[in-house]
Design an enzyme around this catalytic site. Structure first.
Site, PDB file in Angstrom:
ATOM      1  N   LYS A  40     -25.735 -12.592   7.733  1.00 24.44           N
ATOM      2  CA  LYS A  40     -25.853 -11.298   7.077  1.00 24.44           C
ATOM      3  C   LYS A  40     -27.123 -11.195   6.235  1.00 24.44           C
ATOM      4  O   LYS A  40     -27.778 -10.156   6.205  1.00 24.44           O
ATOM      5  CB  LYS A  40     -24.615 -11.018   6.233  1.00 24.44           C
ATOM      6  CG  LYS A  40     -23.319 -10.942   7.051  1.00 24.44           C
ATOM      7  CD  LYS A  40     -22.170 -10.431   6.224  1.00 24.44           C
ATOM      8  CE  LYS A  40     -22.272  -8.971   5.936  1.00 24.44           C
ATOM      9  NZ  LYS A  40     -22.251  -8.133   7.138  1.00 24.44           N
ATOM     10  N   ALA A  42     -29.966 -12.778   6.736  1.00 22.38           N
ATOM     11  CA  ALA A  42     -31.090 -12.653   7.669  1.00 22.38           C
ATOM     12  C   ALA A  42     -31.163 -11.259   8.248  1.00 22.38           C
ATOM     13  O   ALA A  42     -32.238 -10.641   8.308  1.00 22.38           O
ATOM     14  CB  ALA A  42     -30.941 -13.696   8.785  1.00 22.38           C
ATOM     15  N   ASN A  43     -30.025 -10.735   8.682  1.00 21.78           N
ATOM     16  CA  ASN A  43     -29.993  -9.383   9.253  1.00 21.78           C
ATOM     17  C   ASN A  43     -30.535  -8.357   8.260  1.00 21.78           C
ATOM     18  O   ASN A  43     -31.343  -7.486   8.604  1.00 21.78           O
ATOM     19  CB  ASN A  43     -28.558  -8.994   9.625  1.00 21.78           C
ATOM     20  CG  ASN A  43     -27.946  -9.891  10.678  1.00 21.78           C
ATOM     21  OD1 ASN A  43     -28.636 -10.618  11.384  1.00 21.78           O
ATOM     22  ND2 ASN A  43     -26.630  -9.849  10.769  1.00 21.78           N
ATOM     23  N   GLU A 140     -21.476 -13.761   2.230  1.00 20.18           N
ATOM     24  CA  GLU A 140     -21.511 -15.084   2.841  1.00 20.18           C
ATOM     25  C   GLU A 140     -22.221 -16.043   1.884  1.00 20.18           C
ATOM     26  O   GLU A 140     -22.195 -17.250   2.063  1.00 20.18           O
ATOM     27  CB  GLU A 140     -22.221 -15.036   4.203  1.00 20.18           C
ATOM     28  CG  GLU A 140     -21.397 -14.347   5.267  1.00 20.18           C
ATOM     29  CD  GLU A 140     -22.109 -14.165   6.592  1.00 20.18           C
ATOM     30  OE1 GLU A 140     -21.435 -13.747   7.553  1.00 20.18           O
ATOM     31  OE2 GLU A 140     -23.320 -14.423   6.686  1.00 20.18           O
ATOM     32  N   GLY A 222     -17.611   3.969  10.209  1.00 19.40           N
ATOM     33  CA  GLY A 222     -17.889   3.966  11.638  1.00 19.40           C
ATOM     34  C   GLY A 222     -18.292   5.336  12.146  1.00 19.40           C
ATOM     35  O   GLY A 222     -19.153   6.006  11.563  1.00 19.40           O
ATOM     36  N   ASP A 252     -24.970  -4.260   8.064  1.00 16.35           N
ATOM     37  CA  ASP A 252     -26.128  -4.914   7.457  1.00 16.35           C
ATOM     38  C   ASP A 252     -27.337  -3.986   7.482  1.00 16.35           C
ATOM     39  O   ASP A 252     -28.082  -3.878   6.497  1.00 16.35           O
ATOM     40  CB  ASP A 252     -26.455  -6.208   8.204  1.00 16.35           C
ATOM     41  CG  ASP A 252     -25.329  -7.223   8.139  1.00 16.35           C
ATOM     42  OD1 ASP A 252     -24.557  -7.191   7.160  1.00 16.35           O
ATOM     43  OD2 ASP A 252     -25.221  -8.047   9.058  1.00 16.35           O
ATOM     44  N   ARG A 285     -27.704  -0.296  20.811  1.00 14.35           N
ATOM     45  CA  ARG A 285     -28.394  -1.353  21.534  1.00 14.35           C
ATOM     46  C   ARG A 285     -27.552  -2.622  21.524  1.00 14.35           C
ATOM     47  O   ARG A 285     -26.754  -2.839  20.621  1.00 14.35           O
ATOM     48  CB  ARG A 285     -29.750  -1.648  20.867  1.00 14.35           C
ATOM     49  CG  ARG A 285     -30.646  -0.426  20.731  1.00 14.35           C
ATOM     50  CD  ARG A 285     -31.759  -0.670  19.736  1.00 14.35           C
ATOM     51  NE  ARG A 285     -32.699   0.449  19.689  1.00 14.35           N
ATOM     52  CZ  ARG A 285     -33.708   0.538  18.822  1.00 14.35           C
ATOM     53  NH1 ARG A 285     -33.894  -0.409  17.931  1.00 14.35           N
ATOM     54  NH2 ARG A 285     -34.516   1.580  18.865  1.00 14.35           N
ATOM     55  N   GLY A 287     -27.053  -6.713  21.138  1.00 11.36           N
ATOM     56  CA  GLY A 287     -27.668  -7.793  20.380  1.00 11.36           C
ATOM     57  C   GLY A 287     -27.703  -7.482  18.899  1.00 11.36           C
ATOM     58  O   GLY A 287     -27.184  -6.466  18.425  1.00 11.36           O
TER      59      GLY A 287
END
Length: 304
Positions: A40, A42-43, A140, A222, A252, A285, A287
């Site tokens: 999280k 890093a994202n 995290e 959402g 994120d 997308r 990934g």
């Protein structure tokens, strides 16, 4: 360029794309396998950088191949890496992910080295936090380190944005230190006991969080959009219509976009619109890291 400090995890994500998710004990055939950086923190750092922020990342990896590859990747993304610490005794985090055609997913995470992030390491980043336009923390990160960093930021009038994911109970102090908290509907339920099924329920949950001390509450819902509550006022931002291919990382990217907007002193409703557009591009997308949009893409979508 505005300065955003992100405290959070970095992992290596190993993802299988499949038609359906398995039941317990069931084996299902997968179509595609990807290995890429994730976590999280890093994202959020990459998303904030791609969306126009000047970003520093505070994290901890193992002293291993995964950790070294992640640090190089962050540098390539234009993220300051001075505060990426390496643990000689614990490996870098690894996440195993299965994603179906509807974007639903199973995730199992071995957190690894981020669990050993220490007060002494946070102290080494103190000047960076004090000089920031905004501090973003995801959970995290060990809770005590999240609290410690948030205290430093709050004491120096740096806005603290909390992404309370993964969902868990939080200490009362963290609510009081939160300038903005951005849970999804499941995290909001965990934090308040209110089952968030619609905007009316979202308001009930948001009021509870505000009473706990959170300055601004944004609940992401959402395809329904997002709900914001601050200063006793409610606001609803519709989701951007899109085909969901992979929901990984949407929260994120949304949080990162809010941070960029805050660092640029953008109006909050405009910030929400930008965050919604960025999240819509992300889920359209497949990934995670590869899917994170750039600012020009978000602006193109917003401008129609």
């Amino acid at each position: 360029m505005c300065k955003i400090v992100v405290i959070g995890s970095t992992n290596t994500d190993m993802t299988i794309q499949c038609d359906v998710l398995p039941s317990v004990g069931e084996i299902v055939a997968g179509r595609q396998f990807r290995v890429c950086p994730g976590g999280k923190g890093a994202n959020e750092a990459i998303a904030a950088s791609r969306l126009g922020g000047s970003v520093s990342l505070i994290t901890k990896t193992g002293n291993d191949l995964f950790g070294r590859q992640a640090k190089q990747m962050f540098s390539t993304e234009g993220i300051r890496t001075d505060y990426i610490f390496a643990d000689p005794d614990h490996p870098s985090g690894v996440a195993l992910i299965m994603v179906n055609d509807s974007g639903e997913k199973y995730i199992s995470l071995a957190q690894g080295s981020i669990t050993t992030l220490s007060h002494q390491e946070i102290d080494k980043t103190r000047s960076e936090i004090m000089d920031a336009k905004v501090l973003l923390i995801e959970l995290e990160t060990p809770i005590e380190m999240a609290l410690y960093a948030a205290r430093i930021a709050a004491a120096n009038n740096v806005p603290v944005i909390i992404n309370p994911s993964p969902r868990q109970a939080l200490p009362d102090e963290l609510f009081k230190l939160s300038t903005i908290m951005i849970p999804n509907r499941m995290e909001a339920e965990k934090l308040t006991g209110v089952k968030v099924t619609d905007f009316e329920a979202a308001k009930k949950a948001a009021v509870i969080l505000a009473k706990k001390g959170v300055g601004t509450v944004i609940i992401t819902m959402g395809h329904r959009g997002a709900f914001m509550y601050r200063n006793g006022e409610s606001h609803i931002i519709d989701a951007v219509d899109t085909v969901v291919r992979d929901a990984s990382g949407a929260g994120d990217v949304f949080c990162a976009a809010i941070c960029v907007a805050i660092s640029e002193k953008m109006d909050m409703l405009d910030a929400l619109r930008m965050a919604s557009a960025a999240a819509a591009l992300q889920v359209s997308r497949e990934g995670m890291i590869d899917a994170i949009p750039y600012r020009y893409e978000v602006e193109q979508l917003m401008n129609g």
